[in-house]
Motif scaffolding. Sequence first.
Motif: not given
Length: 62
Positions: A39-62
């Motif tokens: 199966p294909p393996i998606a590359p990790k491209k971590p991005q940090s988002f801050t919404e409503h005072g909470y920070q989250r990291v999305d490894d596969f965004s974009g």
Amino acid sequence: MKLFCVALSLSLGAALFSCTSSSTKELNPVANQDAYPKPPIAPKKPQSFTEHGYQRVDDFSG
């Protein structure tokens, strides 16, 4: 009439059994895991988002 139903059911059962005999083995061989592509393996491209005072990291965004 009852004898006709019994004969009909036996003949239908024999017909179904003959359709599912040894030809199934030839058409559907059992394959091991190496027979399938990897199966294909998606590359990790971590991005940090801050919404409503909470920070989250999305490894596969974009």
